[in-house]
Design a protein around this motif. Sequence first.
Motif, short mmCIF file in Angstrom:
data_model
loop_
_atom_site.label_atom_id
_atom_site.label_comp_id
_atom_site.label_asym_id
_atom_site.label_seq_id
_atom_site.Cartn_x
_atom_site.Cartn_y
_atom_site.Cartn_z
N SER A 1 0.79 -1.28 0.05
CA SER A 1 0.17 -0.01 0.03
C SER A 1 0.92 1.14 0.01
O SER A 1 0.38 2.18 0.15
N ASP A 2 2.19 0.89 -0.46
CA ASP A 2 3.06 2.25 -0.23
C ASP A 2 3.32 2.86 1.08
O ASP A 2 3.43 4.08 0.95
N GLU A 3 3.07 2.06 2.11
CA GLU A 3 3.46 2.65 3.40
C GLU A 3 4.80 2.00 3.80
O GLU A 3 5.14 0.85 3.47
N HIS A 4 5.68 2.95 4.64
CA HIS A 4 6.66 2.52 5.15
C HIS A 4 6.80 2.29 6.67
O HIS A 4 6.37 3.13 7.37
N VAL A 5 6.98 0.98 6.88
CA VAL A 5 6.73 0.60 8.35
C VAL A 5 8.20 0.37 8.82
O VAL A 5 9.12 -0.27 8.31
N LEU A 6 8.52 0.73 10.03
CA LEU A 6 9.70 0.47 11.06
C LEU A 6 9.48 -0.57 11.95
O LEU A 6 8.70 -0.38 12.85
N VAL A 7 9.78 -1.77 11.63
CA VAL A 7 9.78 -2.78 12.84
C VAL A 7 11.03 -3.03 13.55
O VAL A 7 12.27 -3.26 12.95
N PRO A 8 10.96 -2.82 14.78
CA PRO A 8 12.08 -3.09 15.62
C PRO A 8 12.79 -4.39 15.41
O PRO A 8 11.71 -5.61 15.38
#
Length: 386
Positions: free
Chosen positions: A242-249
Amino acid sequence: MYADLVAVWSVLWTLRPDPIPEIQQTYFSTIGIQLLTTAVLVVLVVLSLTFGRRLESIVEDRYDRHIGEASRIVWLLFVIAAGIYVLSVVWHVTYFVRLVLETLVIGRWTAIQQLITASIVLVAYLLIRFVNRSIDELQGTSSLTKHQSEVAYHVADIGIALGAMTLILTLWGVDLTNIFIGAGAITAIVGLAARETLAAVLAGFILLFSRPFRVGDWIEVQNHSGIVKDVTIFNTKIQTFSDEHVLVPNDIITESDLTNLSRNDQLRVEVEVGIDYETDVHHAREVVVEAVEDLDSIRSSPDPHVIAKRFADSSILLEVRVWIGEPTMRRRWNARTDAIEAIKVAFDREGITIPYPQRVQSARGERFPVEDVQSDRPTTPQVESE
């Protein structure tokens, strides 16, 4: 020590040889001449700096970028030292230069310590450059990923710097026991205050060595599905579809179930379709296989196959299994769409029905009589015609 002072004084005295006082009295006796000479000296210094840049480019083209940079630094130091001395002569302040040098008088052992310290710093710098260059070469051969290279840079630089600092402190007689005790206490305090951050850093090293995915892989973790864009010591950056940038620890990744959909270079795509209970299941399976086996969006190996999955409410449910190469979400969507379209066309051609949801109601056992209950509403009186 006294002999050293005498030797230094003899050197200092050469800064003001016999002709210098005569030159000062003859040519630099007025303020106007001193100012004009200073202006000319500033112009010469600027020209010298320009020549230093030219010298750096010449040496860099002939030898190496680092040697060119070093040559420019040496030239700059020479110009600065010469300019300061000439200014001291012009303004009759050579005694100030002697005073500064006098304050820098040191003993032999101190000079040796300084020389060894400078050697340690130089060796550490060259070693860092060599290690970083080796890491770049390994990254160029795909032996290391970008994430691994960045971590290796930081670990190598910090390790070499700490080793050089330890040697220098030991050389100068600094007791390292108290330093280590203080560092341990600070580490304990920081560890208690930033447990989550340290957990993420530790997880980053685990990902570095285990290498469950690389930048560019398609992964699914913590209800997020997307392409890995970057991996740092603290977190992993994922770009979803969905063109979202997600930062996952990183600690969340190591503690969760991780699916790497790009690792095997192929991915199975399932499509479900229902057929009527009156349809020949074996024939329907053959029709489906013939419909999807020649599609360009799926792989010919492994072969597509169809299984009868279960009895549904209104149909017998078939599951079509096909494979795609170099998995991406777009290829999965294209394969699923092409398969559905081909199956629909094949079923229409063969007269196979895809049933709508339907329910059949029937009574069990004894039937209950249904009486005709008249309505309680008043009836309209009928008027007899004459």
